[in-house]
Scaffold this motif. Structure first.
Motif, mmCIF file in Angstrom:
data_model
loop_
_atom_site.group_PDB
_atom_site.id
_atom_site.type_symbol
_atom_site.label_atom_id
_atom_site.label_comp_id
_atom_site.label_asym_id
_atom_site.label_seq_id
_atom_site.Cartn_x
_atom_site.Cartn_y
_atom_site.Cartn_z
ATOM 1 N N ALA A 296 -14.018 28.911 -1.170
ATOM 2 C CA ALA A 296 -13.154 28.877 -2.274
ATOM 3 C C ALA A 296 -12.384 27.636 -1.909
ATOM 4 O O ALA A 296 -11.892 26.753 -2.662
ATOM 5 C CB ALA A 296 -12.444 30.131 -2.552
ATOM 6 N N GLN A 297 -12.041 27.569 -0.578
ATOM 7 C CA GLN A 297 -11.190 26.317 -0.080
ATOM 8 C C GLN A 297 -11.925 25.173 0.036
ATOM 9 O O GLN A 297 -11.442 24.083 -0.197
ATOM 10 C CB GLN A 297 -10.599 26.725 1.230
ATOM 11 N N ILE A 298 -13.168 25.370 0.145
ATOM 12 C CA ILE A 298 -14.073 23.997 0.265
ATOM 13 C C ILE A 298 -14.425 23.350 -1.115
ATOM 14 O O ILE A 298 -14.279 22.132 -1.118
ATOM 15 C CB ILE A 298 -15.471 24.320 0.991
ATOM 16 N N TYR A 299 -14.661 24.254 -2.071
ATOM 17 C CA TYR A 299 -15.158 23.866 -3.542
ATOM 18 C C TYR A 299 -13.879 24.025 -4.423
ATOM 19 O O TYR A 299 -14.315 23.508 -5.562
ATOM 20 C CB TYR A 299 -16.467 24.608 -3.954
ATOM 21 N N PRO B 71 -10.490 29.203 -11.044
ATOM 22 C CA PRO B 71 -10.533 30.755 -11.773
ATOM 23 C C PRO B 71 -11.105 31.503 -10.620
ATOM 24 O O PRO B 71 -12.006 30.764 -9.958
ATOM 25 C CB PRO B 71 -11.579 30.446 -13.124
ATOM 26 N N VAL B 72 -10.791 32.711 -10.644
ATOM 27 C CA VAL B 72 -11.129 33.696 -9.691
ATOM 28 C C VAL B 72 -12.725 33.927 -9.625
ATOM 29 O O VAL B 72 -13.483 34.033 -8.724
ATOM 30 C CB VAL B 72 -10.549 35.005 -9.721
ATOM 31 N N TYR B 73 -13.321 33.932 -10.736
ATOM 32 C CA TYR B 73 -14.804 34.183 -10.982
ATOM 33 C C TYR B 73 -15.667 32.982 -10.413
ATOM 34 O O TYR B 73 -16.575 33.392 -9.796
ATOM 35 C CB TYR B 73 -14.960 34.533 -12.548
ATOM 36 N N ASP B 74 -14.995 31.970 -10.743
ATOM 37 C CA ASP B 74 -15.802 30.847 -10.056
ATOM 38 C C ASP B 74 -15.833 30.852 -8.624
ATOM 39 O O ASP B 74 -16.555 30.161 -7.871
ATOM 40 C CB ASP B 74 -15.096 29.326 -10.745
#
Length: 171
Positions: free
Chosen positions: A159-162, A168-171
């Motif tokens: 999550a931090q890289i992309y 959004p959480v689901y992404d």
């Protein structure tokens, strides 16, 4: 919709946890020593930019949904959620201070979490920890979300890289 790969174990073994903890300790201790001048300069600039404490603590859920207090450099005005309650940060959030915007864009605000790693509450790499309020929402919306709590949360991960603060959480 047929899974091609299915892990046999959804929780790390004791050996994996010991190796990961050893790596976490080595990296966090080394990083804290090297980054101590950055901590000092950041603390001074936060105090010059806005009133309030340098650090910000917030309750998050870690491994097995145990609560812990995450430590970050403060990037928002003091008591930013007093009138709204828990809300996710958004793009151009008016609660974020001028210097806080820089800290967030460079991710320097996350560096105090190295102390959480030393305490054993977090890991260097893992899923981001969330607040209990949001975890309950996400578990209802995303069935796989519960698996995130099988391991310690991390300072960095996919999550931090992309993603960004407002992904959004689901992404």
């Amino acid at each position: 919709d047929i899974p091609v790969f299915r892990p046999r174990y959804l929780k790390p073994t004791m050996e994996q946890r010991v190796l990961k903890r050893t790596l976490d300790l080595v990296v966090s201790i080394g990083s804290l020593l090297v980054l101590s001048p950055v901590f000092l300069v950041t603390a001074i600039l936060i105090k010059l930019d806005s009133s309030g404490p340098v650090f910000y603590r917030q309750v998050r859920l870690g491994r097995d949904e145990k609560e812990f207090s995450i430590l970050k450099f403060r990037t928002m005005q003091e008591n930013a959620e007093n009138s709204t309650g828990p809300v996710m940060a958004r793009l151009d959030d008016p609660r974020i201070t001028k210097f806080g915007d820089f800290l967030r864009s460079t991710r320097i605000d996350e560096l105090p979490q190295l102390i959480n790693v030393l305490h054993g509450e977090m890991s260097i790499v893992g899923p981001r920890p969330e607040r209990p309020f949001f975890v309950e929402q996400f578990k209802k919306e995303i069935p796989e979300y519960v698996y995130r709590h099988n391991i310690k949360p991390g300072i960095t991960g996919v999550a931090q890289i992309y993603g960004k603060y407002n992904t959004p959480v689901y992404d």
